[in-house]
Design an enzyme around this catalytic site. Structure first.
Site, PDB file in Angstrom:
ATOM      1  N   THR A  49      51.633  40.089  28.547  1.00  0.00           N
ATOM      2  CA  THR A  49      51.209  38.815  27.975  1.00  0.00           C
ATOM      3  C   THR A  49      50.029  38.267  28.762  1.00  0.00           C
ATOM      4  O   THR A  49      50.106  38.093  29.985  1.00  0.00           O
ATOM      5  CB  THR A  49      52.364  37.798  28.001  1.00  0.00           C
ATOM      6  OG1 THR A  49      53.460  38.339  27.269  1.00  0.00           O
ATOM      7  CG2 THR A  49      51.937  36.476  27.398  1.00  0.00           C
TER       8      THR A  49
ATOM      9  N   ASN B   2      31.093  43.166  50.191  1.00  0.00           N
ATOM     10  CA  ASN B   2      31.843  41.983  50.580  1.00  0.00           C
ATOM     11  C   ASN B   2      31.787  41.699  52.075  1.00  0.00           C
ATOM     12  O   ASN B   2      31.879  40.550  52.495  1.00  0.00           O
ATOM     13  CB  ASN B   2      33.305  42.120  50.145  1.00  0.00           C
ATOM     14  CG  ASN B   2      33.953  43.398  50.664  1.00  0.00           C
ATOM     15  OD1 ASN B   2      33.447  44.491  50.423  1.00  0.00           O
ATOM     16  ND2 ASN B   2      35.070  43.271  51.361  1.00  0.00           N
TER      17      ASN B   2
ATOM     18  N   GLY C  53      40.287  41.273  40.490  1.00  0.00           N
ATOM     19  CA  GLY C  53      39.313  42.321  40.732  1.00  0.00           C
ATOM     20  C   GLY C  53      39.939  43.637  41.132  1.00  0.00           C
ATOM     21  O   GLY C  53      39.446  44.709  40.766  1.00  0.00           O
ATOM     22  N   THR C  54      41.037  43.574  41.879  1.00  0.00           N
ATOM     23  CA  THR C  54      41.693  44.815  42.313  1.00  0.00           C
ATOM     24  C   THR C  54      42.202  45.606  41.118  1.00  0.00           C
ATOM     25  O   THR C  54      41.996  46.819  41.018  1.00  0.00           O
ATOM     26  CB  THR C  54      42.846  44.493  43.279  1.00  0.00           C
ATOM     27  OG1 THR C  54      42.302  43.918  44.478  1.00  0.00           O
ATOM     28  CG2 THR C  54      43.613  45.752  43.634  1.00  0.00           C
TER      29      THR C  54
ATOM     30  N   GLN D 297      31.751  40.488  44.207  1.00  0.00           N
ATOM     31  CA  GLN D 297      30.997  39.609  45.107  1.00  0.00           C
ATOM     32  C   GLN D 297      29.713  39.073  44.484  1.00  0.00           C
ATOM     33  O   GLN D 297      29.211  38.031  44.903  1.00  0.00           O
ATOM     34  CB  GLN D 297      30.667  40.349  46.409  1.00  0.00           C
ATOM     35  CG  GLN D 297      31.855  40.644  47.281  1.00  0.00           C
ATOM     36  CD  GLN D 297      32.523  39.385  47.823  1.00  0.00           C
ATOM     37  OE1 GLN D 297      31.869  38.382  48.098  1.00  0.00           O
ATOM     38  NE2 GLN D 297      33.836  39.434  47.978  1.00  0.00           N
TER      39      GLN D 297
ATOM     40  N   HIS E  99      38.402  34.219  41.307  1.00  0.00           N
ATOM     41  CA  HIS E  99      38.509  33.304  42.442  1.00  0.00           C
ATOM     42  C   HIS E  99      37.377  33.413  43.446  1.00  0.00           C
ATOM     43  O   HIS E  99      37.313  32.632  44.399  1.00  0.00           O
ATOM     44  CB  HIS E  99      39.863  33.479  43.147  1.00  0.00           C
ATOM     45  CG  HIS E  99      39.990  34.723  43.957  1.00  0.00           C
ATOM     46  ND1 HIS E  99      39.913  34.731  45.328  1.00  0.00           N
ATOM     47  CD2 HIS E  99      40.196  36.013  43.596  1.00  0.00           C
ATOM     48  CE1 HIS E  99      40.082  35.962  45.784  1.00  0.00           C
ATOM     49  NE2 HIS E  99      40.264  36.756  44.750  1.00  0.00           N
TER      50      HIS E  99
ATOM     51  N   CYS F 278      41.279  41.283  52.580  1.00  0.00           N
ATOM     52  CA  CYS F 278      42.324  42.217  52.146  1.00  0.00           C
ATOM     53  C   CYS F 278      42.802  43.118  53.272  1.00  0.00           C
ATOM     54  O   CYS F 278      43.831  43.765  53.155  1.00  0.00           O
ATOM     55  CB  CYS F 278      41.802  43.059  50.978  1.00  0.00           C
ATOM     56  SG  CYS F 278      41.317  42.068  49.556  1.00  0.00           S
TER      57      CYS F 278
END
Length: 396
Positions: free
Chosen positions: A248, A153, A70-71, A184, A212, A342
């Site tokens: 990749t 979040n 997501g970041t 979220q 995740h 985070c």
């Protein structure tokens, strides 16, 4: 046994995800860009994952760009879409966002500011909801990009993106691209409905998702970018992902993300009701425990049933150390958090709670309990059983 109540930070992978990714970890392991048969088998798995993810989001497969999480997806939107809009559409170097965004949006916004951009950060109300009227005062037809999260979040508040007078309508009316951080909300809110709030003329143009948070693998995410929306790549090299993100592609992670999205979409109605029931019992129990202990516990964010994520509960405990309460709960086998994982190693008070009008002292007392696919009644029971002792010890 640990009772895990920190799904806003990360959720464990689901069994269906583990089963789906296993062949791509041990059997189909070639580079999907290779032209030989093993490479094309990997390519087939990647494109199947892209199509499944797109179906869950309501977009086209070609609009999906796989990322490392997501970041990266947020950074690609802010630092990739916004400058590209300036270059291709002649817009001003102007970005608009909110005071409660994740650092994955706010830090790229600060980077644009260092590059000479004008960045307007719009405030929120006491529940963490963006002031759409204030947003309307700064967004113009010359704005390059608006970035507003789907749901917060730290406090679980859902932002007013949809409906008359919502953020998406405002952006559509002014022909401005809107980026939505859906990290979220994915799995519990209506992402196809969100994607429908845009067109090539304006509104929702990009959506970020992280695997995740909904039972996929860590280090996997995507940015859905509407066809016609310009995008400058941040990673240069082999030109993968149609030149939008070189490197990749991790096929196993992409398969896991698509599997998690599809599974969550299929179960969404039932899961939302189940999580909301657990959350409501948790909130009521925490407030009762606070009252019994003489602690003025307050729920932060929107009220349950009034624009709040179904599995999200967050509180402040004035006069106590939130970290001490969390440590006591951890000793009792209950894992909660104080806010964004985070920034867990930072001594700074939550920027979200400060933006909502809380004092620094109050913001430092925050406790967050969040539920996900693996949460059970037993997890809530464990928290409510351990909390009175944790509150008593924190008052000593």
């Amino acid at each position: 046994m640990t009772h895990y109540l920190d799904h806003a930070a990360t959720s464990p992978p689901t069994r269906e995800v583990l089963e789906a990714v296993w062949p791509y970890l041990v059997q189909v392991t070639a580079n999907p860009a290779s032209v030989h048969t093993p490479g094309q088998q990997a390519r087939d798995g990647l494109e199947r994952a892209r199509a499944a993810a797109a179906a869950a989001l309501g977009c086209r497969p070609g609009e999906v760009v796989f990322t490392s999480g997501g970041t990266e997806a947020d950074g690609l939107a802010v630092l990739g879409v916004a400058p590209a809009v300036v270059a291709s559409r002649g817009r001003e170097r102007h970005l608009v966002t909110t005071a409660v965004e994740h650092a994955a949006v706010l830090e790229p916004a600060r980077e644009l500011e260092r590059r000479g951009w004008r960045v307007d950060v719009v405030g929120v109300d006491g529940e963490g909801r963006v002031d759409v009227a204030a947003l309307a005062e700064v967004v113009t037809e010359r704005t390059a990009l608006v970035s507003v999260m789907h749901a917060n979040n730290e406090v679980g508040t859902v932002q007013p993106l949809a409906g008359p007078g919502g953020v998406a309508e405002l952006c559509a009316q002014r022909g401005v691209a809107l980026h939505v951080d859906a990290v979220q909300s994915a799995g519990v809110l209506d992402l196809p409905g969100l994607w429908a709030l845009g067109s090539s003329a304006g509104g929702v143009a990009a959506v970020s998702v992280s695997a995740h948070k909904l039972g996929g693998l860590r280090g996997s995410g995507l940015l859905a970018v509407r066809s016609g929306t310009p995008l400058e790549p941040l990673a240069l090299g082999g030109g993968q992902e149609r030149g939008r993100r070189s490197g990749t592609v991790d096929v196993a992670s992409a398969v896991g993300l698509a599997t998690a999205l599809a599974g969550a979409a299929a179960r969404r109605e039932h899961e939302v009701a189940r999580l909301a029931g657990l959350r409501d019992r948790l909130v009521a129990g925490v407030l009762r425990a606070g009252a019994a202990a003489g602690v003025d516990v307050s729920l932060t964010g929107a009220a349950p049933g009034a624009g709040r994520l179904p599995g999200h509960a967050s509180f402040v405990l004035p006069g106590l150390s939130g970290e001490l309460v969390l440590a006591e709960l951890d000793l009792a086998g209950v894992a909660c958090s104080s806010g964004s994982a985070c920034s867990a190693d930072s001594d700074d008070a939550s920027h979200v709670l400060l933006a909502m009008g809380l004092s620094e002292d109050a913001a430092r007392t925050s406790v967050r309990a969040t539920l996900g696919w693996s949460s059970t009644e037993a997890d809530v029971d464990a928290l409510l059983e351990a909390l009175p002792t944790a509150l008593a010890r924190a008052q000593r």
